[in-house]
Motif scaffolding. Structure first.
Motif, mmCIF file in Angstrom:
data_model
loop_
_atom_site.group_PDB
_atom_site.id
_atom_site.type_symbol
_atom_site.label_atom_id
_atom_site.label_comp_id
_atom_site.label_asym_id
_atom_site.label_seq_id
_atom_site.Cartn_x
_atom_site.Cartn_y
_atom_site.Cartn_z
ATOM 1 N N ASN A 1 7.426 -7.200 -7.841
ATOM 2 C CA ASN A 1 5.887 -6.869 -7.511
ATOM 3 C C ASN A 1 5.597 -5.553 -7.419
ATOM 4 O O ASN A 1 6.523 -4.682 -6.837
ATOM 5 C CB ASN A 1 5.403 -7.903 -6.376
ATOM 6 C CG ASN A 1 5.718 -9.008 -6.431
ATOM 7 O OD1 ASN A 1 5.166 -9.917 -6.844
ATOM 8 N ND2 ASN A 1 6.912 -9.392 -5.983
ATOM 9 N N MET A 2 4.459 -4.795 -8.202
ATOM 10 C CA MET A 2 4.424 -3.514 -7.875
ATOM 11 C C MET A 2 2.811 -3.187 -7.585
ATOM 12 O O MET A 2 1.862 -3.722 -8.204
ATOM 13 C CB MET A 2 4.712 -2.770 -9.173
ATOM 14 C CG MET A 2 4.567 -1.198 -9.178
ATOM 15 S SD MET A 2 5.088 -0.413 -10.530
ATOM 16 C CE MET A 2 6.878 -0.621 -10.839
ATOM 17 N N ILE A 3 2.724 -2.575 -6.268
ATOM 18 C CA ILE A 3 1.197 -2.439 -6.079
ATOM 19 C C ILE A 3 1.276 -0.901 -5.668
ATOM 20 O O ILE A 3 2.023 -0.305 -5.498
ATOM 21 C CB ILE A 3 0.819 -3.296 -4.824
ATOM 22 C CG1 ILE A 3 1.834 -2.899 -3.634
ATOM 23 C CG2 ILE A 3 0.783 -4.577 -4.875
ATOM 24 C CD1 ILE A 3 1.504 -3.652 -2.222
ATOM 25 N N CYS A 4 -0.171 -0.397 -6.209
ATOM 26 C CA CYS A 4 -0.232 1.000 -5.757
ATOM 27 C C CYS A 4 -1.168 1.191 -4.605
ATOM 28 O O CYS A 4 -2.177 0.267 -4.397
ATOM 29 C CB CYS A 4 -0.969 1.629 -6.785
ATOM 30 S SG CYS A 4 -1.426 3.404 -6.494
ATOM 31 N N GLY A 5 -1.182 1.947 -3.445
ATOM 32 C CA GLY A 5 -2.090 2.233 -2.405
ATOM 33 C C GLY A 5 -1.717 3.437 -1.788
ATOM 34 O O GLY A 5 -0.575 4.039 -1.744
ATOM 35 N N TYR A 6 -2.467 3.769 -0.831
ATOM 36 C CA TYR A 6 -2.439 4.870 0.086
ATOM 37 C C TYR A 6 -1.101 4.622 1.201
ATOM 38 O O TYR A 6 -1.238 3.333 1.527
ATOM 39 C CB TYR A 6 -3.465 5.113 0.736
ATOM 40 C CG TYR A 6 -4.640 5.962 -0.044
ATOM 41 C CD1 TYR A 6 -4.258 7.047 -0.690
ATOM 42 C CD2 TYR A 6 -5.774 5.441 -0.122
ATOM 43 C CE1 TYR A 6 -5.431 7.670 -1.824
ATOM 44 C CE2 TYR A 6 -6.917 6.023 -1.018
ATOM 45 C CZ TYR A 6 -6.646 6.951 -1.693
ATOM 46 O OH TYR A 6 -7.528 7.437 -2.575
ATOM 47 N N GLY A 7 -0.498 5.472 1.442
ATOM 48 C CA GLY A 7 0.527 5.382 2.363
ATOM 49 C C GLY A 7 0.131 4.577 3.770
ATOM 50 O O GLY A 7 0.813 3.690 4.174
ATOM 51 N N SER A 8 -0.885 5.455 4.249
ATOM 52 C CA SER A 8 -1.512 4.942 5.446
ATOM 53 C C SER A 8 -1.861 3.737 5.457
ATOM 54 O O SER A 8 -1.882 3.064 6.716
ATOM 55 C CB SER A 8 -2.537 6.033 6.178
ATOM 56 O OG SER A 8 -3.560 6.138 5.013
#
Ligand code: NAD
Length: 476
Positions: free
Chosen positions: A199-206
């Protein structure tokens, strides 16, 4: 403009919000990608957990995992040219470097395919009345957080061994360079991996990153990135005692003795600190040179720095690529400025260059004091800090005088000096007479603030399993 999505449970999934990805050489938009929040993190972890519970990768004979990984190799081969173009655009790398990064990713899948059916326990003699053996079990759901400097390579570095050992994986891609990485998810999809295995998701670290590492249903965290983020992840992991692999920063030194082959060494400097604009965890960010050859070597390094051609990664003439963001460029320039205030002398560079893009001139700082920030802290740019030594003991002492310990290099023709250094240097890997010697096969990782756990090589596979011992008392 292309729009990219998350990959969850075998499907491409969009979100309400998205982010634009910027070409750091032109400051123009390359494409956009869906932005994950807690909802997508939950979906991705649930999908990975279901894959683990079904035993899709752990229950069949391991030879099936070998076949899956080899199919990913084949699919990545087909996708690599297109993926590399995207990597050039979003990351600023040269075309050759981007292709190389995909080739390295392919190499990881091939290498760990070769190990997937060789994860074997051992028997332990306990005397006539007992049989005892160990077995390795996959950990379960592996949460993997990837930085922006080598997104494709570093994604494959942790994903391939995790799959080889039978885990399901949730990857959070870096918000600055998430696009080319989706080609790895695509390759896994095309290879027919079970739903939820990747599974691969993109998002901000915080937001997404923090939600992933705090999630109640993950069994491991593999983090590659900065020290501060690593420390915050370790605090989150401590709540549930989740095991972590921490691949953090570095402040690596090349120690150069008077008998070193300086012609060859100049090539090492080129790779060591100007490759990828110095944005490499194991960059040669310090040069610790014997005082008798300092002046000659300094002149040669300055000449090398001035010979770099900056430009877009797709231009064949480009040797110096941009930094990843304006923030990164400004941080690097601030380090240069501070080093001058702390007594260093500017041999060349130290400024931004170019009408657009986040370029920093190749920089050489001389007379860098071991007390200064640029000697002790990671700069993550094309900045070489030069310091001299006068005897061997001082050389090792200077190289070890930071809180990091990722790699160091020794340049000499004297095997005794090199071997004494290999023992004395406090770090996870020592390069002798070639910076970046080693490869996918050689264990890599840090000491101190550079983190712990080893990626690459056979060692890395054992990050992704736990040992179970079975102790049997024989009965009459
Ligand atoms: P970073 O720590 O800012 O970000 C790395 C990743 O962590 C990104 O995906 C980011 O979104 C995520 N993240 C940020 N805050 C988070 C949080 N609170 N919880 C969970 N995830 C969070 O690092 P960076 O600037 O992207 O990368 C550069 C750093 O990575 C440098 O220090 C470099 O040395 C290090 N690095 C180490 C290695 C290695 O193998 N040792 C390799 C490459 C890079």
């Amino acid at each position: 403009m292309a729009h990219f999505k998350h990959y969850i449970n075998g499907e491409w999934v969009d979100s309400e919000s998205s982010i634009d990805v910027i070409d750091p050489a032109t400051e123009t938009v390359v494409g956009s990608i869906a932005l994950a929040d807690i909802k997508e993190v939950d979906l991705a972890v649930k999908s990975a957990r279901e894959c683990v519970t079904r035993g899709d990768l752990s229950m069949p004979r391991p030879a099936e995992r070998v076949e899956y990984l080899l199919k990913v190799v084949g699919e990545l081969e087909k996708l690599k040219d297109e993926g590399a173009k995207l990597l050039v655009a979003e990351n600023g790398k040269t075309t050759a470097q981007a292709v190389d990064e995909f080739d390295n990713a392919i190499r990881y899948f091939r290498y760990y395919a070769g190990m997937a059916d060789k994860i074997e326990g051992r028997s332990i003699p306990l005397g006539e009345d007992y049989i005892d053996f160990t077995m390795y079990e996959p950990l379960g759901v592996s949460a993997q957080i990837v930085p922006w400097n080598f997104p494709v390579d570093l994604c494959a570095r942790s994903l391939a061994p995790a799959l080889a050992a039978g885990n399901a994986v949730v990857i959070k891609s870096p918000e600055l360079t998430p696009l080319a990485m989706t080609f790895i998810a695509q390759a896994c999809h095309n290879a027919g991996l079970p739903n939820g295995a990747v599974n691969m998701i993109c998002g901000y670290g915080s937001t997404a990153g923090a939600a992933l590492v705090e999630h109640h249903d993950i069994d491991q965290i593999v983090f590659t990135g900065s020290v501060a983020t690593g420390q915050s992840i370790l605090r989150a992991a401590a709540q549930r005692a989740v095991p972590c692999v921490m691949e953090l920063g570095g402040k690596s030194a090349a120690v150069v003795f008077p008998d070193a082959d300086l012609d060859a060494f100049i090539n090492d400097v080129d790779w060591g600190i100007f490759f990828n604009a110095g944005q490499v965890c194991s960059a040669m960010s310090r040069l610790i040179v014997h005082e008798s050859i300092h002046d000659e070597l300094l002149q040669r390094v300055i000449k090398l720095a001035k010979s770099q051609t900056f430009g877009h990664g797709s231009e064949p003439s480009t040797t110096l690529t941009p930094l990843a963001s304006a923030h990164q460029r400004d941080a690097v320039l601030a380090y240069c400025q501070r080093s001058l205030e702390q007594g260093a002398s500017l041999a060349t560079g130290g400024t931004a260059i170019g009408e657009s893009g986040y370029f920093v001139a190749p920089t050489v700082l001389d007379k860098v004091s071991p007390d200064s920030d640029v000697f002790k802290q990671e700069v993550f740019g094309p900045v070489l800090a030069v310091t001299t030594f006068n005897d061997e003991a001082q050389a090792w002492q200077l190289a070890n005088a930071t809180n990091f310990g990722l790699v160091n290099g020794i340049f000499t023709r004297d095997l005794n000096v090199a071997m004494r250094g290999a023992k004395a240097l406090r770090c996870g890997q020592v390069f002798i007479n070639e910076w970046y010697a080693g490869g996918v096969e050689t264990p890599f990782g840090g000491v101190g603030l550079s983190g712990y756990g080893r990626e690459k090589g056979q060692e890395a596979l054992y990050n992704y399993v736990r040992t179970k011992n079975v102790a049997i008392k024989l009965q009459n």
